[in-house]
Design an enzyme around this catalytic site. Structure first.
Site, PDB file in Angstrom:
ATOM      1  N   ARG A  28      -9.366   0.533   9.198  1.00 42.22           N
ATOM      2  CA  ARG A  28      -8.990  -0.843   9.516  1.00 42.22           C
ATOM      3  C   ARG A  28     -10.080  -1.559  10.308  1.00 42.22           C
ATOM      4  NH1 ARG A  28      -3.081   0.139   9.156  1.00 42.22           N
ATOM      5  NH2 ARG A  28      -1.936  -1.810   9.313  1.00 42.22           N
ATOM      6  N   LYS A  30       0.825  -1.214   0.000  1.00 41.25           N
ATOM      7  CA  LYS A  30       0.000   0.000   0.000  1.00 41.25           C
ATOM      8  C   LYS A  30       0.865   1.273   0.000  1.00 41.25           C
ATOM      9  CE  LYS A  30      -2.152  -1.068   3.871  1.00 41.25           C
ATOM     10  NZ  LYS A  30      -1.598  -2.391   4.217  1.00 41.25           N
ATOM     11  N   ARG A  60      11.478  -5.701   4.294  1.00 41.80           N
ATOM     12  CA  ARG A  60      11.314  -4.269   4.565  1.00 41.80           C
ATOM     13  C   ARG A  60      11.928  -3.918   5.919  1.00 41.80           C
ATOM     14  NH1 ARG A  60       5.239  -2.189   4.636  1.00 41.80           N
ATOM     15  NH2 ARG A  60       5.188  -3.323   6.591  1.00 41.80           N
ATOM     16  N   ARG A  88      11.969  -0.913  11.393  1.00 41.80           N
ATOM     17  CA  ARG A  88      10.707  -1.001  12.154  1.00 41.80           C
ATOM     18  C   ARG A  88      10.681  -2.288  12.951  1.00 41.80           C
ATOM     19  NH1 ARG A  88       5.494   0.020   8.399  1.00 41.80           N
ATOM     20  NH2 ARG A  88       4.565  -1.229  10.058  1.00 41.80           N
ATOM     21  N   ARG A 112      -0.190  -9.487  13.147  1.00 42.23           N
ATOM     22  CA  ARG A 112      -0.734  -8.407  12.295  1.00 42.23           C
ATOM     23  C   ARG A 112      -1.578  -9.009  11.174  1.00 42.23           C
ATOM     24  NH1 ARG A 112       4.604  -5.448  10.779  1.00 42.23           N
ATOM     25  NH2 ARG A 112       3.309  -4.115   9.483  1.00 42.23           N
TER      26      ARG A 112
END
Ligand code: AMP
Length: 189
Positions: free
Chosen positions: A89, A14, A128, A134, A146
């Site tokens: 969400r 996204k 990533r 992160r 998640r």
């Protein structure tokens, strides 16, 4: 004015696609993940609460993210429209977004979901995490949670937009540019 909800599970691309769309269509990118991380880096009490939820792969309470989005919509100035990335969400967030936009004489024009197989998602997120640092992208248990939270609490947001005939799905198993091309075919600004 064109308002797009860019939707999909964590790691579905996204953020990457939103950045390309913003450049092409001059829209404002609103990512609740980015807004929450900004708050977290400030080290406020709220930021600490956000960090603990993010580190566990849980959702931040609706009221917090809704207020963050409300502030940005209210102070929108002269924009061509928004790309909502990672928001809504929950169904509650989707309903509130409709209301907030209506108050400003706007609407969600389209929801596009990026479809990616689950095993690919996990690899993409871990990759990533190596670059972004992160912490929620580096812990396999957090990543799994998640994805579970997406399946149990978030994916039903599709029904909200399907009922309004605004739902479109795009396969994102190929390259970034291939997906971008497919997205642009749906966007008629
Ligand atoms: P993201 O950057 O979109 O992957 O989001 C990272 C984390 O921020 C999520 O795992 C949630 O903990 C939190 N988050 C982001 N957007 C929302 C939202 N709309 N509602 C609740 N929590 C959110």
């Amino acid at each position: 004015m064109f308002n797009l909800v860019l939707f999909g599970p964590p790691g579905s691309g996204k953020g990457t696609q939103a950045c390309k769309l913003v450049d092409k269509y001059n829209l404002v990118h609103l990512s609740t993940g980015d807004l929450l991380r900004d708050e977290m880096y400030k080290g406020t009490q709220l930021g600490k609460e956000i960090q603990s939820l993010m580190d566990n792969g849980e959702l931040v309470p609706d009221e917090i993210v809704i207020e963050m989005i409300r502030t940005r919509i209210k102070s929108k100035g002269n924009v061509e429209g928004f790309i909502f990335d990672g928001f809504p969400r929950t169904t509650k967030q989707a309903e509130e977004l409709d209301t907030m936009l209506k108050e400003e004489n706007m609407d969600v024009d389209m929801m596009i979901t990026l479809d990616v197989d689950e095993d690919i998602l996990i690899n993409r997120i871990l990759k990533r995490g190596e670059k972004s640092g992160r912490s929620d992208d580096q812990n396999p248990a957090t990543i799994k949670n998640r994805i579970d939270v997406y399946n149990t609490r978030t994916s039903s947001v599709i029904d909200h937009y399907r009922a309004q005939n605004k739902y479109v799905s795009v396969d994102n198993m190929g390259t970034i540019d291939e997906t971008f091309e497919k997205l642009c075919k749906h966007i008629t600004i």
